[in-house]
Scaffold this motif. Structure first.
Motif, PDB file in Angstrom:
ATOM      1  N   LYS A 191     -17.562  -1.786 -11.595  1.00 51.34           N
ATOM      2  CA  LYS A 191     -16.288  -2.488 -11.759  1.00 51.34           C
ATOM      3  C   LYS A 191     -15.840  -2.347 -13.209  1.00 51.34           C
ATOM      4  O   LYS A 191     -16.627  -2.059 -14.096  1.00 51.34           O
ATOM      5  N   PRO A 213      -6.415   2.593  -7.339  1.00 51.03           N
ATOM      6  CA  PRO A 213      -7.689   2.912  -6.684  1.00 51.03           C
ATOM      7  C   PRO A 213      -7.946   4.410  -6.633  1.00 51.03           C
ATOM      8  O   PRO A 213      -9.062   4.873  -6.827  1.00 51.03           O
ATOM      9  N   ASP A 263      -3.003  -0.071  -3.902  1.00 53.56           N
ATOM     10  CA  ASP A 263      -3.300  -1.098  -2.909  1.00 53.56           C
ATOM     11  C   ASP A 263      -2.485  -2.372  -3.126  1.00 53.56           C
ATOM     12  O   ASP A 263      -2.610  -3.332  -2.379  1.00 53.56           O
ATOM     13  N   GLU A 309       0.867  -1.173   0.000  1.00 57.46           N
ATOM     14  CA  GLU A 309       0.000   0.000   0.000  1.00 57.46           C
ATOM     15  C   GLU A 309       0.905   1.224   0.000  1.00 57.46           C
ATOM     16  O   GLU A 309       1.398   1.649   1.046  1.00 57.46           O
ATOM     17  N   ASN A 321     -12.742   1.273  -9.159  1.00 52.69           N
ATOM     18  CA  ASN A 321     -13.120   0.018  -8.515  1.00 52.69           C
ATOM     19  C   ASN A 321     -12.200  -1.096  -9.002  1.00 52.69           C
ATOM     20  O   ASN A 321     -11.282  -0.875  -9.783  1.00 52.69           O
ATOM     21  N   GLY A 322     -12.463  -2.318  -8.570  1.00 53.97           N
ATOM     22  CA  GLY A 322     -11.700  -3.472  -9.030  1.00 53.97           C
ATOM     23  C   GLY A 322     -12.249  -4.029 -10.327  1.00 53.97           C
ATOM     24  O   GLY A 322     -13.106  -3.432 -10.979  1.00 53.97           O
ATOM     25  N   ARG A 373      -9.445  -3.990  -2.178  1.00 50.64           N
ATOM     26  CA  ARG A 373      -9.697  -2.724  -2.873  1.00 50.64           C
ATOM     27  C   ARG A 373     -10.765  -1.926  -2.133  1.00 50.64           C
ATOM     28  O   ARG A 373     -10.629  -0.719  -1.938  1.00 50.64           O
TER      29      ARG A 373
END
Length: 312
Positions: A145, A80, A55, A41, A96-97, A106
């Motif tokens: 996403k 992110p 992340d 991170e 988002n992921g 995430r």
């Protein structure tokens, strides 16, 4: 760590010493956002006008992307949080992921590192959104996403679908959304279909509760039930993986089993359901019973094909 402005990001980057070890050189510029034992991170300076908060999920082989420009750029794409100083002001980008994945790392990262006046939210239906304080008050903005993916075999990062929210940071601490709004997919139960099947689902549950003490849900017992299911499916020309579990059986078959009291697979499937929902645990209070019933309802919604996906 919550950064509310671009200048705060820059100040934190400059105040954080790069990690030096046998794994990291000065040129790697590994600067953790918080605790140094969570080096994945980290804050990364792309250029004087661009900083990304990472992340660690998309870095591949952990900080080795410096040898692969495409992977390195993909990590930047999938950040992110990205802060940019543009000609007309400072902006924050939020992403988002990947689609079809449950990336709680995430989600947790966004919840912990967005500005004080921006919050990431999600629910069990699969809806994800950002709540931000704007000049007119608090507003919700869907955050879908992304389908963006890294194709490592060809050393290309794929086509970016642009699914990231962009906000301008205002001097009063509020944020203004820039760009078109998005839609997100959520999963809901088909209420009409559930109504049609409710009495059969309840009857199946009542029988399962009565038989539970007599069914073998040990490791050996479950294997015998799975073998019986697999053998029956082969005889009836239904393709399922060997020793397939409940989630690998077609919903049409589960519906037949729930509907027909004399179906040959009723007991084996019932035993696997009891084990899956923890139906043989000791019941000490009403809450324990409600948890089992809720787990049963969720499993049956999925196994019977009750869920539907729609955009909102």
């Amino acid at each position: 760590m919550r950064f509310n402005t671009f200048n705060q990001v820059v100040a934190w980057y400059e105040a954080t010493k790069p990690m030096l070890s046998k794994n990291h050189k000065v040129e790697d510029d590994v600067r953790p956002i918080g605790a140094r034992n969570r080096k994945w991170e980290r804050i990364r300076k792309v250029d004087p006008e661009t900083y990304v908060l990472l992340d660690g999920f998309y870095c591949y082989t952990m900080f080795a992307t410096r040898n692969n420009p495409e992977a390195d750029m993909y990590e930047q794409d999938m950040a992110p949080i990205m802060w940019k100083r543009e000609a007309d002001g400072d902006y924050i980008y939020i992403r988002n992921g990947k689609k079809d994945s449950m990336l709680y790392c995430r989600y947790n990262f966004l919840q912990a590192n967005l500005p004080a006046n921006i919050a990431f939210r999600y629910n069990q239906q699969g809806k994800h959104w950002v709540r931000a304080e704007t000049p007119t008050g608090w507003e919700d903005f869907p955050l879908p996403k992304t389908k963006h993916h890294y194709t490592g075999s060809t050393q290309t990062r794929g086509v970016d679908d642009g699914k990231r929210l962009k906000f301008r940071a205002n001097e009063d601490g509020t944020f203004t959304r820039v760009g078109d709004s998005f839609k997100v997919e959520i999963t809901t139960v088909d209420k009409e279909l559930k109504r049609q099947w409710k009495s059969k689902i309840d009857a199946f549950y009542t029988q399962a509760a009565a038989l539970a003490p007599m069914l073998d849900t040990t490791w050996n017992g479950r294997n015998e039930y799975r073998t019986a299911i697999t053998d029956w499916c082969k005889e009836n020309k239904i393709e399922v993986p060997q020793y397939g579990g409940l989630n690998q059986l077609p919903s049409t078959l589960i519906r037949q089993i729930v509907e027909q009291d004399d179906h040959e697979l009723r007991i084996p499937v019932m035993a696997l359901i009891i084990d899956d929902i923890g139906g043989k645990r000791v019941i000490e209070n009403k809450d324990d019973l409600m948890k089992i019933k809720s787990a049963y309802n969720r499993l049956m919604n999925k196994s019977l094909g009750m869920y539907e996906t729609k955009e909102v």
